[in-house]
Design an enzyme around this catalytic site. Structure first.
Site, PDB file in Angstrom:
ATOM      1  N   GLU A   1     -45.616  14.220  14.177  1.00  0.00           N
ATOM      2  CA  GLU A   1     -45.049  15.269  15.268  1.00  0.00           C
ATOM      3  C   GLU A   1     -44.357  16.387  14.534  1.00  0.00           C
ATOM      4  OE1 GLU A   1     -42.299  12.404  17.258  1.00  0.00           O
ATOM      5  OE2 GLU A   1     -44.202  11.276  18.124  1.00  0.00           O
TER       6      GLU A   1
ATOM      7  N   GLU B   1     -48.806   6.240  18.451  1.00  0.00           N
ATOM      8  CA  GLU B   1     -47.542   5.659  19.057  1.00  0.00           C
ATOM      9  C   GLU B   1     -47.570   5.745  20.479  1.00  0.00           C
ATOM     10  OE1 GLU B   1     -43.727   7.641  17.900  1.00  0.00           O
ATOM     11  OE2 GLU B   1     -44.550   7.835  15.805  1.00  0.00           O
TER      12      GLU B   1
HETATM   13  O1  IFM Z   1     -38.798   6.968  17.527  1.00  0.00           O
HETATM   14  C1  IFM Z   1     -39.545   7.967  17.684  1.00  0.00           C
HETATM   15  C2  IFM Z   1     -40.604   8.260  16.701  1.00  0.00           C
HETATM   16  O2  IFM Z   1     -39.648   8.387  15.529  1.00  0.00           O
HETATM   17  C3  IFM Z   1     -41.350   9.280  16.872  1.00  0.00           C
HETATM   18  N1  IFM Z   1     -41.983   9.345  18.224  1.00  0.00           N
HETATM   19  C4  IFM Z   1     -41.245   9.149  19.078  1.00  0.00           C
HETATM   20  C5  IFM Z   1     -40.296   7.787  19.075  1.00  0.00           C
HETATM   21  C6  IFM Z   1     -39.547   7.497  20.520  1.00  0.00           C
HETATM   22  O3  IFM Z   1     -38.856   8.537  20.388  1.00  0.00           O
END
Ligand code: IFM
Length: 462
Positions: free
Chosen positions: A175, A370
């Site tokens: 990210e 994710e």
């Molecule tokens: O916890 C975070 C993660 O570290 C990165 N992506 C989003 C998740 C939720 O906010």
């Protein structure tokens, strides 16, 4: 794990036996042991100590104590039947200060983790950077400084040299939008700077670091690997059918998605975004050859999806420009139920995103690295959480992935965020994303209903 408790949410269907199932975490969010075995502070250690930066004054000093409980946590993964575990490597543990030789004690932790995973038949998936930049590199300018891209590539090469025999998949960055925009422009994430041009420079240098790292790793591999980058992506729809709303959606999509994927996959920054930036007197610090490096071929796009948004080109008073003369780009949550993060629950937009990626950036397999949700869990006296809301969130989003595949999107796997409740950055420990509950007083782990549902879904689809 209690095998008798099942959710009323139907198990997911429609995905092939070859589909990769996993759980994900990140170093600073779970490891703790912040000052052990030679680890030096990262920007998050520093930021978490700024009064008011993190809810409740929380920090990652102890977190889930995973550094000391790793074998039990791997056993937990095994009990869920996952194929793969996506973890991140803490740069300041492996290369304290961000320069110089490997810190054997720090790297040794990841060697033990990888060995433990392999002994349990779980494929390790290593992310090299999930936001814990060594503080010394921030002091030297951080990601807005070009040199940080080269430091990252050197660090990636050190980790790769030691793990490449046992790890098949390496993700460079997690990210980068969050690192650049939240960290250097909005200042709600470490290092907490508020400087738009610095955030643009950070974006470019993160992407440059990605390309340099892929080149370094590929050039020293002794067998083929899968290389990738993970982006947090959403959908940006116009709130209404006005020209202002369409333009706001275009700008949001440009800064959030195309600013990353166009250079990575097309070798150029999007012309409309470059023009918007020029109109405000800003530019990406691109040097000759940079875009060739950034567009170095890679093998898998990691997609992190949480929600889609609508965008309005007017503020609540109807103004089209803000006080500094910039066009208004106002995010509006779709009118749907929300999670504890106040994020809208928008699974159909997940399908839309994946199909769009398939059409606009073809030829690149995707894995959902994710997806998940925070809810205000209520454990019973044994710590069990009957989290219907999280279970339903996972079910609807996995169904959205299956729907995208039906429309041609080449999505090959899904990692639930997160294995454990953990340090949710500026929200501290208050927001729980885990499918496994963590009692932070005792460090006891208790799989939630969503974990049992996930386990049963994986088993049923095999
Ligand atoms: O916890 C975070 C993660 O570290 C990165 N992506 C989003 C998740 C939720 O906010």
């Amino acid at each position: 794990m209690n095998p008798t408790i099942t959710s009323h949410v139907p198990l997911a269907t429609g995905l092939p036996p070859s589909f990769l199932w996993g759980v994900a975490t990140a170093s600073y969010q779970i490891e703790g042991a912040a000052a052990e075995d030679g680890r030096t502070p990262s920007i998050w250690d520093t930021f978490a100590r700024v009064p008011g930066a993190v809810a409740n004054g929380d920090n990652g000093d102890v977190a889930c104590d995973h550094y000391h409980r790793m074998p039990q946590d791997v056993a937990l993964m095994k009990s869920l039947g996952v194929d793969s575990y996506r973890f991140s490597v803490a740069w300041p543990r492996v290369q304290p200060g961000g320069r110089g030789p490997v810190n054997e004690a720090g790297l040794g932790f990841y060697e033990r983790l990888v060995d433990e995973l392999l002994s349990q038949g779980i494929a390790p998936w290593a992310t090299l950077y999930h936001w814990d930049l060594p503080q010394e590199l921030e002091d030297a300018g951080g990601w807005p400084a070009r040199d940080t891209a080269y430091r990252f590539a050197d660090y990636a090469a050190l980790v790769f040299e030691r793990l490449q025999d046992r790890v098949d998949t390496f993700t460079t960055l997690n990210e980068p939008w969050c690192s650049a925009y939240l960290g250097y422009n909005i200042g709600v994430h470490a290092p907490g700077r508020k400087d738009f041009d610095a955030s643009l420079a950070a974006t470019h240098h993160l992407l440059l670091g990605h390309g340099l790292a892929v080149r370094q790793m590929r050039s020293s591999e002794t067998r083929p690997h899968t290389y990738g980058i993970t982006l947090n992506l959403g959908t940006a729809d116009p709130l209404g059918d006005t020209a202002e709303d369409h333009d706001a959606a275009r700008r949001a999509d440009g800064m959030g998605l195309r600013l990353y994927l166009d250079p990575l996959r097309r070798g150029s920054y999007p012309a409309d975004v470059v023009a918007d930036l020029a109109a405000r007197g800003s530019a990406l610090p691109v040097l000759s050859g940079d875009l060739d490096v950034i567009s170095t071929p890679f093998d898998v796009l990691g997609v992190n999806f949480y929600f889609g948004q609508d965008f309005a080109g007017t503020d609540l008073e109807g103004n089209t420009h803000d006080a500094s003369g910039e066009p208004v780009v106002r995010a509006v949550a779709p009118d749907t139920p929300r999670t504890a993060m106040d994020w809208p629950i928008t699974p159909s937009r997940f399908t839309k995103l994946l199909v769009r990626l398939h059409h606009d950036y073809p030829g690149l397999p995707m894995v959902i690295t994710e997806n998940g949700a925070a809810f205000d869990d209520s454990p019973d006296s044994t710590g069990f959480v009957a989290d219907d809301d999280r279970t339903a969130y996972l079910a609807s989003h996995i169904a959205a992935v299956a729907a995208a595949r039906d429309q041609g999107a080449d999505v090959r796997g899904y990692f639930a965020w997160s294995l454990l409740d953990n340090f949710e950055w500026a929200e501290g420990y208050a927001k729980r994303f885990g499918i496994v509950h963590v009692d932070y007083e005792t460090q006891q782990r208790t799989p939630k209903q969503s974990a049992l549902w996930f386990r049963d879904t994986i088993a049923a689809l095999r």
